[in-house]
Design a protein around this motif. Structure first.
Motif, PDB file in Angstrom:
ATOM      1  N   GLU A  78       2.767 -10.247   6.093  1.00  0.00           N
ATOM      2  CA  GLU A  78       4.083 -10.008   5.484  1.00  0.00           C
ATOM      3  C   GLU A  78       5.118 -10.116   6.603  1.00  0.00           C
ATOM      4  N   HIS A  79       6.155 -10.890   6.353  1.00  0.00           N
ATOM      5  CA  HIS A  79       7.192 -11.012   7.385  1.00  0.00           C
ATOM      6  C   HIS A  79       8.518 -11.380   6.746  1.00  0.00           C
ATOM      7  N   SER A  80       9.559 -11.213   7.533  1.00  0.00           N
ATOM      8  CA  SER A  80      10.874 -11.648   7.062  1.00  0.00           C
ATOM      9  C   SER A  80      11.455 -12.513   8.166  1.00  0.00           C
ATOM     10  N   ASP A  81      11.559 -13.809   7.903  1.00  0.00           N
ATOM     11  CA  ASP A  81      12.053 -14.759   8.907  1.00  0.00           C
ATOM     12  C   ASP A  81      11.292 -14.663  10.228  1.00  0.00           C
ATOM     13  N   GLY A  82      10.006 -14.424  10.143  1.00  0.00           N
ATOM     14  CA  GLY A  82       9.179 -14.354  11.347  1.00  0.00           C
ATOM     15  C   GLY A  82       9.043 -12.949  11.926  1.00  0.00           C
ATOM     16  N   ARG A  83       9.826 -11.989  11.421  1.00  0.00           N
ATOM     17  CA  ARG A  83       9.657 -10.601  11.912  1.00  0.00           C
ATOM     18  C   ARG A  83       8.522  -9.966  11.096  1.00  0.00           C
ATOM     19  N   ILE A  84       7.434  -9.704  11.797  1.00  0.00           N
ATOM     20  CA  ILE A  84       6.212  -9.267  11.088  1.00  0.00           C
ATOM     21  C   ILE A  84       6.326  -7.805  10.676  1.00  0.00           C
ATOM     22  N   HIS A  85       6.054  -7.543   9.410  1.00  0.00           N
ATOM     23  CA  HIS A  85       6.089  -6.162   8.896  1.00  0.00           C
ATOM     24  C   HIS A  85       4.916  -5.394   9.522  1.00  0.00           C
ATOM     25  N   PRO A  86       5.161  -4.170  10.013  1.00  0.00           N
ATOM     26  CA  PRO A  86       4.077  -3.433  10.689  1.00  0.00           C
ATOM     27  C   PRO A  86       2.853  -3.168   9.822  1.00  0.00           C
ATOM     28  N   VAL A  87       2.985  -3.239   8.494  1.00  0.00           N
ATOM     29  CA  VAL A  87       1.782  -3.033   7.662  1.00  0.00           C
ATOM     30  C   VAL A  87       0.726  -4.096   7.992  1.00  0.00           C
ATOM     31  N   THR A  88       1.175  -5.269   8.421  1.00  0.00           N
ATOM     32  CA  THR A  88       0.241  -6.355   8.755  1.00  0.00           C
ATOM     33  C   THR A  88      -0.691  -5.933   9.895  1.00  0.00           C
ATOM     34  N   LEU A  89      -0.112  -5.283  10.908  1.00  0.00           N
ATOM     35  CA  LEU A  89      -0.952  -4.862  12.043  1.00  0.00           C
ATOM     36  C   LEU A  89      -1.919  -3.771  11.599  1.00  0.00           C
ATOM     37  N   GLY A 165      -0.593  -6.108   2.110  1.00  0.00           N
ATOM     38  CA  GLY A 165       0.217  -4.882   2.166  1.00  0.00           C
ATOM     39  C   GLY A 165       0.803  -4.586   0.788  1.00  0.00           C
ATOM     40  N   ALA A 166       0.808  -3.301   0.428  1.00  0.00           N
ATOM     41  CA  ALA A 166       1.371  -2.935  -0.890  1.00  0.00           C
ATOM     42  C   ALA A 166       2.898  -2.830  -0.779  1.00  0.00           C
ATOM     43  N   THR A 167       3.504  -3.954  -0.397  1.00  0.00           N
ATOM     44  CA  THR A 167       4.969  -4.021  -0.290  1.00  0.00           C
ATOM     45  C   THR A 167       5.489  -4.647  -1.591  1.00  0.00           C
ATOM     46  N   VAL A 168       6.791  -4.804  -1.684  1.00  0.00           N
ATOM     47  CA  VAL A 168       7.333  -5.382  -2.924  1.00  0.00           C
ATOM     48  C   VAL A 168       6.755  -6.776  -3.163  1.00  0.00           C
ATOM     49  N   SER A 169       6.752  -7.623  -2.121  1.00  0.00           N
ATOM     50  CA  SER A 169       6.241  -8.978  -2.345  1.00  0.00           C
ATOM     51  C   SER A 169       4.710  -8.981  -2.421  1.00  0.00           C
ATOM     52  N   GLY A 170       4.055  -8.129  -1.639  1.00  0.00           N
ATOM     53  CA  GLY A 170       2.584  -8.048  -1.677  1.00  0.00           C
ATOM     54  C   GLY A 170       2.093  -7.653  -3.059  1.00  0.00           C
ATOM     55  N   ARG A 171       2.830  -6.733  -3.689  1.00  0.00           N
ATOM     56  CA  ARG A 171       2.413  -6.270  -5.021  1.00  0.00           C
ATOM     57  C   ARG A 171       2.628  -7.346  -6.079  1.00  0.00           C
ATOM     58  N   SER A 172       3.454  -8.319  -5.768  1.00  0.00           N
ATOM     59  CA  SER A 172       3.668  -9.419  -6.710  1.00  0.00           C
ATOM     60  C   SER A 172       2.642 -10.533  -6.456  1.00  0.00           C
ATOM     61  N   LEU A 173       2.404 -10.775  -5.181  1.00  0.00           N
ATOM     62  CA  LEU A 173       1.572 -11.925  -4.801  1.00  0.00           C
ATOM     63  C   LEU A 173       0.073 -11.680  -5.010  1.00  0.00           C
ATOM     64  N   ALA A 174      -0.391 -10.492  -4.613  1.00  0.00           N
ATOM     65  CA  ALA A 174      -1.842 -10.245  -4.634  1.00  0.00           C
ATOM     66  C   ALA A 174      -2.440 -10.365  -6.045  1.00  0.00           C
ATOM     67  N   PRO A 175      -1.864  -9.721  -7.066  1.00  0.00           N
ATOM     68  CA  PRO A 175      -2.488  -9.852  -8.393  1.00  0.00           C
ATOM     69  C   PRO A 175      -2.434 -11.266  -8.952  1.00  0.00           C
ATOM     70  N   ARG A 176      -1.336 -11.982  -8.672  1.00  0.00           N
ATOM     71  CA  ARG A 176      -1.262 -13.379  -9.153  1.00  0.00           C
ATOM     72  C   ARG A 176      -2.389 -14.204  -8.545  1.00  0.00           C
ATOM     73  N   VAL A 227      -2.969  -2.255   0.393  1.00  0.00           N
ATOM     74  CA  VAL A 227      -2.931  -0.990   1.138  1.00  0.00           C
ATOM     75  C   VAL A 227      -1.476  -0.716   1.491  1.00  0.00           C
ATOM     76  N   ARG A 228      -1.064   0.530   1.281  1.00  0.00           N
ATOM     77  CA  ARG A 228       0.324   0.884   1.599  1.00  0.00           C
ATOM     78  C   ARG A 228       0.555   0.991   3.103  1.00  0.00           C
ATOM     79  N   TYR A 229       1.802   0.804   3.467  1.00  0.00           N
ATOM     80  CA  TYR A 229       2.249   0.983   4.855  1.00  0.00           C
ATOM     81  C   TYR A 229       1.990   2.425   5.274  1.00  0.00           C
ATOM     82  N   LYS A 230       1.523   2.591   6.515  1.00  0.00           N
ATOM     83  CA  LYS A 230       1.301   3.905   7.140  1.00  0.00           C
ATOM     84  C   LYS A 230       0.029   4.596   6.678  1.00  0.00           C
ATOM     85  N   VAL A 231      -0.848   3.876   6.006  1.00  0.00           N
ATOM     86  CA  VAL A 231      -2.090   4.512   5.573  1.00  0.00           C
ATOM     87  C   VAL A 231      -3.194   4.269   6.619  1.00  0.00           C
TER      88      VAL A 231
END
Ligand code: FAD
Length: 399
Positions: A78-89, A165-176, A227-231
């Protein structure tokens, strides 16, 4: 599909299964125990039947999957313009633990435009391959063409597990994407364990947090989990062993029916999930005077305020401040709770905190089972005393 069957020869009609079934899915009909359509396959009856009259029957006509054809763990970046969301790590960290059990490797999928440097940075965390799909049409998240890319990556690489990651976009993409493979997805897992046969044990609270459900997807691949962020704990840097693999896909699949009209940059909000120090208030904080004292204390501690659900329901705080199962997961260095009882639905969102100080008038409050420091007393009085103690002293730090 599998189902439960009752052997009438073994069944003693003791009725224990009927009493224990949490879904009222069992009944005595004309002297025989029967299972109806409300059965959720929790298998409580099977485990507890004293005469072992209940067994699980799998549909023999369903083809069994060849698990050996599915290997490695794929993490969606998960990233925004190349800035990686910490849930990825955090997902990479967990994926490495799981991969170790089965002697396999961790790969990542990164989708976007001109993000090669960001993709390369993931190799610092021991990732074997970063599958990189770049195209101007992939610059921003769009559910349709991102799903095409995700599907393509899975079809080429056959991962046994996919973590998102259970982020807004992750929750849309994963089930599809999971639906494209007719496989299951477990959302918001709090614990993941790997079996040697590559079955992923996906554990998450269910039924309002009253049980921890263990979910297995034994005859389908890949196994999808969000998986949610910070878990989970974030991956640590290690020797680089991997590669960024540039991937391409049929260009027509990147055309999207979704049009980005405008992108407005929102002011960056500080989320309670990122706070190092939190002060959380609950129903026991009854009046505004007490709340004001606690908020002053939070300011002195450079802490952010958070709350339990009743505080949101009564309109005193915004939902973004709610910790818990239906709120946010937090992992601060220090959390102080005032007037919070510590139900499982609340603690599910904060039990990873490094230090927990709880204030409650009730010495039996469940929050004290979790707290490192238990303060029995009135929230307002304790906050007032803490402020007095701190007067003239240096401001606390999270360490
Ligand atoms: C599906 C589902 C999801 C849920 N999700 C969440 C969630 O995400 N987050 C969440 O918080 N809840 C959630 N809940 C609600 C949860 O079950 C509890 O109702 C809630 O957490 C209780 O909040 P509380 O501890 O503030 O209140 P209470 O349980 O009412 O506790 C108040 C505490 O304050 C203490 N107290 C009273 N007076 C004082 C005083 N003067 N000083 C100090 N202490 C005092 C009391 O002894 C008591 O322990 C969920 C419930 C369901 C069914």
């Amino acid at each position: 599909m599998s189902g439960l069957v009752i052997d009438p020869k073994k069944c003693t009609r003791c009725g224990l299964c009927i009493q224990q079934c949490p879904f009222n899915a069992m009944a005595m009909v004309e002297g025989q125990v029967q299972i109806n359509a409300a059965c959720k396959m929790c298998r409580m009856c099977l485990r507890n039947c004293p005469s072992q009259a209940i067994s699980e029957q799998t549909n023999a006509s369903e083809p069994q999957i060849d698990k050996s054809k599915w290997h490695d763990i794929l993490v969606y970046v998960e990233h925004s313009d190349g800035r990686i969301h910490p849930v990825t790590l955090e997902l990479i960290g967990k994926a490495q633990e799981l991969a170790q059990v089965i002697g396999q490797q961790v790969n990542c999928l990164m989708i976007g435009d001109q993000i090669e440097a960001a993709a390369d940075s993931l190799l610092d965390y021991g990732v074997a391959n970063v599958y990189l799909y770049e195209d101007p049409r992939l610059k921003y998240f769009r559910a349709d063409n991102y799903t095409e890319v995700f599907e393509d990556c899975i079809q080429r690489n056959h991962p046994t597990v996919v973590l998102v990651g259970a982020t807004v976009s992750g929750r849309s993409l994963a089930p599809r994407t999971a639906a494209r493979f007719r496989t299951g997805l477990t959302a918001d897992c709090t614990v993941l364990e790997m079996r040697e046969n590559t079955d992923l044990v996906q554990i998450r609270p269910a039924f309002g947090g009253n049980i921890m459900a263990q979910i297995l997807n034994t005859n389908h691949r890949p196994q999808f989990a969000t998986v949610r962020y910070k878990v989970m704990d974030a991956a640590q840097k290690q020797a680089r062993i991997g590669l960024v693999v540039s991937c391409s896909i049929d260009s027509a699949k990147l055309d999207s029916k979704i049009e980005w009209l405008k992108i407005e940059k929102k002011e960056q909000e500080v989320s309670i999930s990122d706070a190092e120090i939190l002060v959380a208030v609950g129903r026991g904080v009854k009046d505004e005077k007490t709340l004001a004292l606690i908020e002053t204390l939070a300011q002195r501690l450079h802490a952010q305020m958070a709350c339990s659900r009743p505080f949101v329901e009564s309109g005193r705080y915004d939902v973004k401040k709610q910790i818990g199962l239906s709120g946010r997961t937090v992992k601060p260095k220090l959390i102080l709770t005032f007037g919070i009882s510590g139900t499982i639905q609340f603690t599910a969102g904060m039990k990873g905190a490094e230090k927990i100080i709880a204030v409650n008038t009730d010495p039996q409050a469940p929050i004290f089972d979790l707290a490192h420091v238990a303060v029995v007393g009135d929230a307002g009085l304790i906050a007032e005393n803490m402020l007095k103690e701190m007067e003239g002293e240096a401001v606390c730090s999270a360490n």
